[in-house]
Design a protein around this motif. Structure first.
Motif, PDB file in Angstrom:
ATOM      1  N   LYS A   1       0.836  -1.211   0.000  1.00 51.89           N
ATOM      2  CA  LYS A   1       0.000   0.000   0.000  1.00 51.89           C
ATOM      3  C   LYS A   1       0.867   1.257   0.000  1.00 51.89           C
ATOM      4  O   LYS A   1       0.596   2.209  -0.730  1.00 51.89           O
TER       5      LYS A   1
ATOM      6  N   GLN B   1       2.291   1.627  -3.392  1.00 49.77           N
ATOM      7  CA  GLN B   1       1.245   2.116  -4.295  1.00 49.77           C
ATOM      8  C   GLN B   1       1.119   3.635  -4.180  1.00 49.77           C
ATOM      9  O   GLN B   1       1.078   4.341  -5.190  1.00 49.77           O
TER      10      GLN B   1
ATOM     11  N   LEU C   1       1.052   3.406  -8.703  1.00 54.45           N
ATOM     12  CA  LEU C   1       0.770   2.151  -9.404  1.00 54.45           C
ATOM     13  C   LEU C   1      -0.319   1.368  -8.687  1.00 54.45           C
ATOM     14  O   LEU C   1      -0.541   1.553  -7.486  1.00 54.45           O
ATOM     15  N   SER C   2      -0.964   0.477  -9.409  1.00 54.06           N
ATOM     16  CA  SER C   2      -1.981  -0.383  -8.800  1.00 54.06           C
ATOM     17  C   SER C   2      -1.311  -1.442  -7.923  1.00 54.06           C
ATOM     18  O   SER C   2      -0.116  -1.731  -8.073  1.00 54.06           O
ATOM     19  N   GLN C   3      -2.116  -2.039  -7.045  1.00 53.21           N
ATOM     20  CA  GLN C   3      -1.611  -3.110  -6.179  1.00 53.21           C
ATOM     21  C   GLN C   3      -1.079  -4.261  -7.018  1.00 53.21           C
ATOM     22  O   GLN C   3      -0.022  -4.821  -6.731  1.00 53.21           O
ATOM     23  N   THR C   4      -1.800  -4.608  -8.073  1.00 54.28           N
ATOM     24  CA  THR C   4      -1.394  -5.714  -8.944  1.00 54.28           C
ATOM     25  C   THR C   4      -0.045  -5.426  -9.594  1.00 54.28           C
ATOM     26  O   THR C   4       0.826  -6.298  -9.645  1.00 54.28           O
TER      27      THR C   4
END
Length: 133
Positions: free
Chosen positions: A54, A57, A62-65
């Protein structure tokens, strides 16, 4: 009766028993993992202090993925380690000894040509050579 002496075990330095080619073969995958701008950003953030996905991120946008995707090669190469913390993982550097050289390399990007030239000079003000460096 005399007491037995303590046994000392010396750990050998891999540089002593590996050839330059063998060390290069072992190092290349680690450098490939670092050769991506996103992964390098992540590891530089982690070098500052341990971070959760987190936090990474929020710092990168950027996204978690995508953060998890880029952390995978760093974990595979044992450059970072995931430590369970509550319901998430905290990512830490494999060793703090690696953090300083990474920060130093990152600072090279911000150097102007004059600063780079100064880094390449010996203590007597002469340019460094392969023999004198």
């Amino acid at each position: 009766m005399a007491r037995p002496s303590k046994l000392r075990v010396a750990v050998s330095d891999p540089a002593q028993w590996l050839s330059e080619r063998e060390r290069a073969q072992m190092l290349a995958p680690k450098l490939r993992a670092l050769a991506d701008e996103t992964r390098l950003t992540l590891i530089l953030l982690i070098a500052q202090r341990p971070r959760t996905v987190k936090e990474l991120q929020e710092a990168t946008g950027l996204s978690q993925t995508l953060v998890s995707h880029h952390l995978a090669p760093l974990r595979e190469q044992n450059l970072v380690e995931a430590i369970p913390k509550g319901r998430s993982n905290q990512y830490v550097m494999c060793c703090q000894t690696l953090a300083e050289p990474l920060r130093m390399f990152a600072s090279l990007a911000a150097m102007d040509p004059e600063t780079v030239a100064a880094c390449l000079q010996t203590g007597d003000g002469e340019p460094a050579t392969a023999q004198g460096a």
